[in-house]
Design a protein around this motif. Structure first.
Motif, PDB file in Angstrom:
ATOM      1  N   ASP A   1       0.872   1.115   4.421  1.00 18.11           N
ATOM      2  CA  ASP A   1       1.807   2.234   4.528  1.00 18.11           C
ATOM      3  C   ASP A   1       3.244   1.838   4.209  1.00 18.11           C
ATOM      4  O   ASP A   1       4.128   1.919   5.054  1.00 18.11           O
TER       5      ASP A   1
ATOM      6  N   GLN B   1       0.855  -1.186   0.000  1.00 18.07           N
ATOM      7  CA  GLN B   1       0.000   0.000   0.000  1.00 18.07           C
ATOM      8  C   GLN B   1       0.893   1.238   0.000  1.00 18.07           C
ATOM      9  O   GLN B   1       1.712   1.424   0.903  1.00 18.07           O
TER      10      GLN B   1
ATOM     11  N   TRP C   1       5.626   5.256  -1.404  1.00 15.74           N
ATOM     12  CA  TRP C   1       5.039   6.397  -2.081  1.00 15.74           C
ATOM     13  C   TRP C   1       4.829   6.098  -3.568  1.00 15.74           C
ATOM     14  O   TRP C   1       5.641   5.438  -4.209  1.00 15.74           O
TER      15      TRP C   1
ATOM     16  N   TYR D   1      -1.312  15.229  -2.032  1.00 21.65           N
ATOM     17  CA  TYR D   1      -1.583  13.879  -1.537  1.00 21.65           C
ATOM     18  C   TYR D   1      -3.024  13.515  -1.857  1.00 21.65           C
ATOM     19  O   TYR D   1      -3.958  14.184  -1.424  1.00 21.65           O
TER      20      TYR D   1
ATOM     21  N   ASP E   1      -4.574   9.921  -1.886  1.00 26.35           N
ATOM     22  CA  ASP E   1      -5.138   8.910  -0.992  1.00 26.35           C
ATOM     23  C   ASP E   1      -4.083   7.830  -0.741  1.00 26.35           C
ATOM     24  O   ASP E   1      -2.918   7.986  -1.121  1.00 26.35           O
ATOM     25  N   ASP E   2      -4.494   6.734  -0.131  1.00 19.63           N
ATOM     26  CA  ASP E   2      -3.563   5.636   0.150  1.00 19.63           C
ATOM     27  C   ASP E   2      -3.987   4.370  -0.598  1.00 19.63           C
ATOM     28  O   ASP E   2      -3.790   3.256  -0.117  1.00 19.63           O
TER      29      ASP E   2
ATOM     30  N   ARG F   1       1.310   5.581  -0.548  1.00 25.08           N
ATOM     31  CA  ARG F   1       0.629   6.877  -0.475  1.00 25.08           C
ATOM     32  C   ARG F   1       0.644   7.505  -1.868  1.00 25.08           C
ATOM     33  O   ARG F   1       1.700   7.688  -2.467  1.00 25.08           O
ATOM     34  N   ASN F   2      -0.540   7.836  -2.355  1.00 27.04           N
ATOM     35  CA  ASN F   2      -0.710   8.350  -3.715  1.00 27.04           C
ATOM     36  C   ASN F   2      -0.491   9.860  -3.769  1.00 27.04           C
ATOM     37  O   ASN F   2      -1.223  10.618  -3.115  1.00 27.04           O
ATOM     38  N   TYR F   3       0.482  10.298  -4.552  1.00 25.62           N
ATOM     39  CA  TYR F   3       0.720  11.730  -4.781  1.00 25.62           C
ATOM     40  C   TYR F   3       0.612  12.021  -6.273  1.00 25.62           C
ATOM     41  O   TYR F   3       0.892  11.162  -7.119  1.00 25.62           O
TER      42      TYR F   3
END
Length: 387
Positions: free
Chosen positions: A285, A242, A288, A253, A255-256, A244-246
């Motif tokens: 988590d 999983q 990225w 940012y 979402d995750d 972190r979506n940037y």
């Protein structure tokens, strides 16, 4: 009724009485048209003639938005992942970290192979490899002279290989000759390149139970995540990460929900390089995903025309440099699309630009150590170079 007269109770239309009778021969051409329209609602007809073309135009321009918004009506959400809690602190021993995850600890760490298909993401590749360098045994990179959409491209990595001297002793590099098939689905070319990457892994010397990272260049696992997986015993055979979506930089940012990156315990004859769901297990988590995180506007336009979703570029307007710059600074969507979600609640919640984040905590170490070089990736620096 007059005596001896003839009585007709049928109603008549005064207009057609005038124009269709014997007294109207001088206006015969107009009479036929007016008689033909007798009984038609002219306002409704006008609305039909004007409204239908307008409706067709709206569907042509915004059809993709309409289908995305109505997606929850015909497509159900995918099966939920089995999300594994992720524990980490720099002051906690590896033995305790493995124990917290329900795993044992090994006497020696597994070897780690990081394999990627490369297009033109030099900065992101450098940040990725520095993040993973302490834990990776071999970097594998495959580069093609063709984009997934069949466009000819230079071998960008080959020309800039000197930037990656720190990884040279552990690098297996290969090239793939493009097929340049016009009109072919871009995912076909992509699949050919991923099969070629399988062959390059064998050249690199991967063996059973080595860890293999499968992800795009911009899907960056955190170093401590890979260190955990190489030291712990009894980890799953396949594990999605999983991330972190940037979007555009680490300012926006989203979402995750990025999950396509994965780590596999390699099995000869069974493990195949993939970028789709291969298991239900997801480690929370774990890094990225920085999508469209480029320094130059030209890199944005190149990717928009080069990657597998080129159908989203519906007109040359989308490639206008001034428009792209404006979209980046607003945190809006490059393709003017609605969120790709499975419920109306999630779609509505994500409508509009992404709010700016001013946190640069827990980002890749090489990025922060070289903040001046990568300033455009940090919060508050949305302007891009035109080159």
């Amino acid at each position: 009724m007059p005596d001896g007269g003839y009585y007709n109770s049928k109603k008549t239309d005064d207009i057609c009485e005038d124009v269709c009778g014997e007294t109207s021969r001088a206006a015969l051409s107009m009479s036929r048209l007016r008689c033909a329209l007798r009984g038609f609602d002219l306002k409704a007809l006008l609305l039909l003639l004007v409204g239908v073309p307008i409706l067709i135009f709206i569907i042509y321009v915004h059809g993709q938005k309409i289908t995305y918004f109505l997606r929850p009506l015909w497509e159900s959400p995918p099966k939920p992942f089995n999300t594994i809690p992720h524990y980490y602190h720099e002051n906690v021993s590896m033995e305790n970290l493995c124990k917290l995850h329900g795993w044992g600890v090994r006497e020696t760490p597994r070897r780690v192979f990081d394999a990627v298909l490369f297009s033109n993401e030099l900065d992101i590749l450098e940040i990725r490899w520095h993040e993973l360098s302490p834990y990776v045994s071999e970097f594998i990179l495959l580069e093609s002279n063709s984009t997934f959409t069949g466009l000819k491209k230079p071998l960008v990595f080959a020309k800039n290989r000197h930037q990656f001297k720190f990884a040279e002793s552990r690098l297996t590099y290969g090239t793939f000759g493009g097929r340049f098939v016009k009109g072919e689905n871009p995912f076909v070319e992509e699949s050919y390149q991923r099969v070629a990457l399988d062959q390059l892994l064998k050249v690199a010397g991967i063996t059973d139970d080595d860890l293999l990272i499968m992800s795009d260049v911009d899907e960056i696992p955190s170093g401590h995540t890979i260190n955990l997986l190489r030291w712990c015993d009894d980890i799953p055979e396949k594990l999605h990460l999983q991330l972190r979506n940037y979007l555009y930089s680490f300012e926006f940012y989203l979402d995750d929900k990025s999950w396509r990156a994965s780590v596999h315990r390699y099995r000869a004859g069974k493990t195949r390089y993939a970028h789709f769901r291969t298991t239900d297990d997801l480690l929370a988590d774990s890094g990225w995903h920085c999508s469209f995180c480029f320094r130059h506007i030209s890199e944005f336009t190149f990717k928009m025309m080069a990657y597998s979703h080129v159908d989203r570029v519906r007109s040359p307007y989308y490639l206008n440099p001034s428009r792209i710059q404006d979209v980046i600074c607003r945190g809006a969507d490059l393709f003017d699309m609605l969120p790709e979600e499975y419920t109306f609640q999630e779609i509505i919640a994500k409508l509009g630009p992404i709010p700016s984040s001013y946190s640069a905590v827990h980002l890749p170490g090489h990025l922060l150590q070289n903040a001046d070089e990568y300033r455009y990736l940090l919060p508050g620096n949305c302007k891009r170079e035109r080159g």
